[in-house]
Scaffold this motif. Structure first.
Motif, PDB file in Angstrom:
ATOM      1  N   PRO A 224       0.651  -1.067   0.032  1.00  0.00           N
ATOM      2  CA  PRO A 224      -0.157  -0.007  -0.014  1.00  0.00           C
ATOM      3  C   PRO A 224       0.924   1.437   0.070  1.00  0.00           C
ATOM      4  O   PRO A 224       1.823   1.322   0.340  1.00  0.00           O
ATOM      5  CB  PRO A 224      -0.854  -0.116   1.304  1.00  0.00           C
ATOM      6  N   HIS A 225       0.362   2.290  -0.674  1.00  0.00           N
ATOM      7  CA  HIS A 225       0.865   3.659  -0.431  1.00  0.00           C
ATOM      8  C   HIS A 225       1.513   4.099   0.889  1.00  0.00           C
ATOM      9  O   HIS A 225       2.507   4.704   0.916  1.00  0.00           O
ATOM     10  CB  HIS A 225       0.113   4.689  -1.217  1.00  0.00           C
ATOM     11  N   GLU A 226       0.680   3.708   1.903  1.00  0.00           N
ATOM     12  CA  GLU A 226       0.910   4.157   3.103  1.00  0.00           C
ATOM     13  C   GLU A 226       2.412   3.579   3.719  1.00  0.00           C
ATOM     14  O   GLU A 226       3.129   4.302   4.337  1.00  0.00           O
ATOM     15  CB  GLU A 226       0.150   4.058   4.082  1.00  0.00           C
ATOM     16  N   VAL A 227       2.509   2.330   3.011  1.00  0.00           N
ATOM     17  CA  VAL A 227       4.148   1.992   3.344  1.00  0.00           C
ATOM     18  C   VAL A 227       5.020   2.389   2.572  1.00  0.00           C
ATOM     19  O   VAL A 227       6.071   2.741   3.054  1.00  0.00           O
ATOM     20  CB  VAL A 227       3.901   0.195   2.976  1.00  0.00           C
ATOM     21  N   LEU A 228       4.628   2.689   1.456  1.00  0.00           N
ATOM     22  CA  LEU A 228       5.866   3.438   0.422  1.00  0.00           C
ATOM     23  C   LEU A 228       6.228   4.830   1.081  1.00  0.00           C
ATOM     24  O   LEU A 228       7.355   5.338   0.678  1.00  0.00           O
ATOM     25  CB  LEU A 228       5.544   3.395  -0.947  1.00  0.00           C
ATOM     26  N   ASP A 229       5.045   5.488   1.641  1.00  0.00           N
ATOM     27  CA  ASP A 229       5.191   6.720   2.397  1.00  0.00           C
ATOM     28  C   ASP A 229       6.584   6.746   3.283  1.00  0.00           C
ATOM     29  O   ASP A 229       7.209   7.633   3.783  1.00  0.00           O
ATOM     30  CB  ASP A 229       4.218   7.210   2.771  1.00  0.00           C
ATOM     31  N   GLY A 230       6.879   5.585   3.790  1.00  0.00           N
ATOM     32  CA  GLY A 230       8.011   5.313   4.711  1.00  0.00           C
ATOM     33  C   GLY A 230       9.271   5.428   4.198  1.00  0.00           C
ATOM     34  O   GLY A 230      10.325   5.187   5.245  1.00  0.00           O
ATOM     35  N   THR A 231       9.470   5.635   2.960  1.00  0.00           N
ATOM     36  CA  THR A 231      11.020   5.785   2.673  1.00  0.00           C
ATOM     37  C   THR A 231      11.081   6.695   1.650  1.00  0.00           C
ATOM     38  O   THR A 231      10.173   6.943   0.609  1.00  0.00           O
ATOM     39  CB  THR A 231      11.625   4.262   2.087  1.00  0.00           C
ATOM     40  N   THR A 232      12.447   7.158   1.475  1.00  0.00           N
ATOM     41  CA  THR A 232      12.869   8.108   0.202  1.00  0.00           C
ATOM     42  C   THR A 232      13.608   7.220  -0.840  1.00  0.00           C
ATOM     43  O   THR A 232      14.075   7.735  -1.792  1.00  0.00           O
ATOM     44  CB  THR A 232      13.555   9.264   0.663  1.00  0.00           C
ATOM     45  N   LEU A 233      13.964   5.895  -0.489  1.00  0.00           N
ATOM     46  CA  LEU A 233      14.908   4.982  -1.250  1.00  0.00           C
ATOM     47  C   LEU A 233      14.051   4.543  -2.565  1.00  0.00           C
ATOM     48  O   LEU A 233      12.862   4.333  -2.441  1.00  0.00           O
ATOM     49  CB  LEU A 233      15.217   3.878  -0.483  1.00  0.00           C
ATOM     50  N   PRO A 234      14.782   4.575  -3.678  1.00  0.00           N
ATOM     51  CA  PRO A 234      14.078   4.156  -4.878  1.00  0.00           C
ATOM     52  C   PRO A 234      13.716   2.699  -4.603  1.00  0.00           C
ATOM     53  O   PRO A 234      14.204   2.000  -3.915  1.00  0.00           O
ATOM     54  CB  PRO A 234      15.064   4.282  -5.988  1.00  0.00           C
ATOM     55  N   VAL A 235      12.385   2.123  -5.340  1.00  0.00           N
ATOM     56  CA  VAL A 235      11.733   0.883  -4.881  1.00  0.00           C
ATOM     57  C   VAL A 235      11.423   0.531  -6.518  1.00  0.00           C
ATOM     58  O   VAL A 235      11.091   1.221  -7.333  1.00  0.00           O
ATOM     59  CB  VAL A 235      10.643   1.047  -4.042  1.00  0.00           C
ATOM     60  N   VAL A 236      11.664  -0.928  -6.290  1.00  0.00           N
ATOM     61  CA  VAL A 236      11.125  -1.648  -7.605  1.00  0.00           C
ATOM     62  C   VAL A 236      10.096  -2.608  -7.059  1.00  0.00           C
ATOM     63  O   VAL A 236      10.289  -3.257  -5.796  1.00  0.00           O
ATOM     64  CB  VAL A 236      12.164  -2.361  -8.117  1.00  0.00           C
ATOM     65  N   ILE A 237       9.129  -2.969  -7.768  1.00  0.00           N
ATOM     66  CA  ILE A 237       7.996  -3.807  -7.244  1.00  0.00           C
ATOM     67  C   ILE A 237       8.354  -5.219  -7.754  1.00  0.00           C
ATOM     68  O   ILE A 237       8.704  -5.330  -8.840  1.00  0.00           O
ATOM     69  CB  ILE A 237       6.666  -3.398  -7.700  1.00  0.00           C
ATOM     70  N   LEU A 238       8.404  -6.347  -6.825  1.00  0.00           N
ATOM     71  CA  LEU A 238       8.442  -7.494  -7.129  1.00  0.00           C
ATOM     72  C   LEU A 238       7.334  -8.347  -7.763  1.00  0.00           C
ATOM     73  O   LEU A 238       6.486  -7.734  -7.207  1.00  0.00           O
ATOM     74  CB  LEU A 238       9.063  -8.333  -6.143  1.00  0.00           C
ATOM     75  N   GLY A 239       7.121  -9.269  -8.538  1.00  0.00           N
ATOM     76  CA  GLY A 239       6.117  -9.955  -8.972  1.00  0.00           C
ATOM     77  C   GLY A 239       5.519 -10.939  -7.996  1.00  0.00           C
ATOM     78  O   GLY A 239       4.329 -11.236  -7.745  1.00  0.00           O
ATOM     79  N   GLY A 240       6.626 -11.605  -7.188  1.00  0.00           N
ATOM     80  CA  GLY A 240       6.063 -12.672  -6.398  1.00  0.00           C
ATOM     81  C   GLY A 240       5.754 -14.017  -6.775  1.00  0.00           C
ATOM     82  O   GLY A 240       5.852 -14.009  -8.073  1.00  0.00           O
ATOM     83  N   ALA A 241       5.197 -15.055  -5.955  1.00  0.00           N
ATOM     84  CA  ALA A 241       4.862 -16.067  -6.477  1.00  0.00           C
ATOM     85  C   ALA A 241       3.587 -16.048  -7.486  1.00  0.00           C
ATOM     86  O   ALA A 241       2.775 -15.264  -7.149  1.00  0.00           O
ATOM     87  CB  ALA A 241       4.370 -17.176  -5.515  1.00  0.00           C
ATOM     88  N   PRO A 242       3.598 -16.681  -8.771  1.00  0.00           N
ATOM     89  CA  PRO A 242       2.396 -16.588  -9.468  1.00  0.00           C
ATOM     90  C   PRO A 242       1.141 -16.744  -8.973  1.00  0.00           C
ATOM     91  O   PRO A 242       1.095 -17.808  -8.523  1.00  0.00           O
ATOM     92  CB  PRO A 242       2.769 -17.416 -10.914  1.00  0.00           C
ATOM     93  N   THR A 243       0.039 -16.095  -9.478  1.00  0.00           N
ATOM     94  CA  THR A 243      -1.219 -16.413  -8.661  1.00  0.00           C
ATOM     95  C   THR A 243      -2.096 -17.169  -9.486  1.00  0.00           C
ATOM     96  O   THR A 243      -2.874 -17.669  -9.100  1.00  0.00           O
ATOM     97  CB  THR A 243      -1.821 -15.160  -8.130  1.00  0.00           C
ATOM     98  N   GLY A 244      -1.463 -17.053 -10.796  1.00  0.00           N
ATOM     99  CA  GLY A 244      -2.556 -17.805 -11.842  1.00  0.00           C
ATOM    100  C   GLY A 244      -3.584 -16.795 -12.331  1.00  0.00           C
ATOM    101  O   GLY A 244      -4.518 -17.222 -13.083  1.00  0.00           O
TER     102      GLY A 244
END
Length: 296
Positions: A224-244
C-alpha cells in the motif's frame, strides 16, 4: 529460442572451456546508466532455482528444465523495454555465453542459502555473488533477500550479513538491492505478512542497513502507498509467486507504480511462466504497464 547447435555449443563450452565465461564477462557491453530513458527499471528475475524454489502452482518441477528457462529468458530479454536481468552466477553466465546480455543491466543475486522448505530457511546465507565479484565481473549491483521472522534466530545472522553486503557494495559504488519481507511461522510453514504495519516495519529495517544508504534500493511486493510513504529510497516492485490470475497481478502492480518512490518492476516467474504460456505477451503487458504507470 535456443537452436540445437547453440545448445550443443553451450554444453561443450561448459565442459571444455571454463575460461570462456571469464572472457564473456569482460567482453559484455554494458550501458551508461541503471535507469532507462524514462527513469524506470524493468528487470526479469531468475534466481529461484538456486534457492531450491522450482515449483509454480501445483507443478513442483516447473523450473527444472534449464533449456526451457533460458528460452523464456531470451524471449523476455529480447523485448527492448526490458532493461536487464537479476540472477545467480550460473544463469548470468549461461546468458553471457548466449550473447544475450549486451546493453543490459545485470544485478547479481547474492544470498540463496535459505533453501525453500529447509529447517534453516530464514538463515539466508550468502552463497552466490559477493560484492567484489560483482564489481570484478562488471555487474551493476547485488541483490539480497531479507526475510524477517521474529520467532526465528536465523533472522539475526541474515540481518548482519545483509548489512555487511550493503556496506561492501556501497563502498564499491554499485547498487545494493534489498528485498525485505516479513514472515511468520504458522505450523511448519512460513507465511508472508501482508498487513501494512509489518510491511512498513520491514521497510524501515532494510533502509537502515549498512554504513550508508546512498546506493540502496528496495525490492518490495505491491505494498500500500502508506507503506511506500515510509522511505525515500528508490523502490522496484517484485512480482512474487504467480497467482495464476495475471489481470489481478497487473492491477496490483499498477497501483504501486503510481507512488513517486517506485521506479520499476522486477518480475520472474509470473512473466516467465504465465498461465497461457505466452512469455512475450506477458512481458509486453508488464512493459506497457510500466510505461504508463510511473508518474513523470
Amino acid at each position: 529460442m535456443i537452436t540445437d547447435a547453440q545448445w550443443r555449443d553451450l554444453l561443450r563450452t561448459r565442459a571444455t572451456d571454463p575460461a570462456a565465461i571469464r572472457d564473456a564477462y569482460r567482453s559484455r557491453r554494458g550501458r551508461a546508466g541503471l535507469l532507462s530513458a524514462h527513469d524506470t527499471l524493468f528487470l526479469v528475475a531468475a534466481d529461484h532455482p538456486a534457492r531450491g524454489a522450482l515449483a509454480i502452482g501445483d507443478d513442483p518441477m516447473a523450473m527444472v528444465n534449464r533449456r526451457s528457462l533460458l528460452d523464456r529468458l531470451l524471449v523476455a530479454l529480447a523485448n527492448p523495454a526490458v532493461d536487464g536481468l537479476l540472477a545467480t552466477p550460473d544463469v548470468v553466465e549461461e546468458l553471457l555465453l548466449l550473447d544475450a546480455l549486451h546493453g543490459k543491466v545485470v544485478i547479481g543475486s547474492m544470498n540463496r542459502g535459505g533453501l525453500a522448505g529447509a529447517d534453516w530457511e530464514i538463515d539466508d546465507r550468502f552463497t552466490a555473488y559477493n560484492a567484489q565479484s560483482i564489481v570484478d565481473n562488471g555487474l551493476d549491483g547485488g541483490k539480497m533477500l531479507l526475510r524477517l521472522v521474529d520467532a526465528d534466530t536465523g533472522t539475526a545472522s541474515t540481518l548482519e550479513s545483509c548489512a555487511r553486503a550493503v556496506s561492501d557494495l556501497a563502498a564499491r559504488g554499485v547498487v545494493a538491492m534489498v528485498e525485505p519481507l516479513p514472515y511468520q511461522r504458522i505450523g511448519g510453514s512460513l507465511a508472508l505478512q501482508t498487513d501494512a504495519p509489518a510491511l512498513a516495519r520491514a521497510v524501515g529495517v532494510a533502509a537502515g542497513l549498512g554504513a550508508t544508504s546512498a546506493h540502496t534500493w528496495l525490492k518490495l511486493p505491491a505494498v500500500p502507498h502508506e507503506v511506500l510513504d515510509g522511505t525515500t529510497l528508490p523502490v522496484v516492485i517484485l512480482g512474487g509467486a504467480p497467482t495464476g490470475r495475471p489481470a489481478e497481478d497487473l492491477a496490483s502492480w499498477r497501483r504501486a507504480l503510481t507512488h513517486p518512490v517506485v521506479r520499476g518492476l522486477v518480475v520472474g516467474r509470473s512473466l516467465l511462466y504465465p498461465p497461457d504460456g505466452d512469455v512475450a505477451g506477458a512481458v509486453t503487458a508488464a512493459a506497457e504497464l510500466l510505461r504508463t504507470g510511473v508518474p513523470a
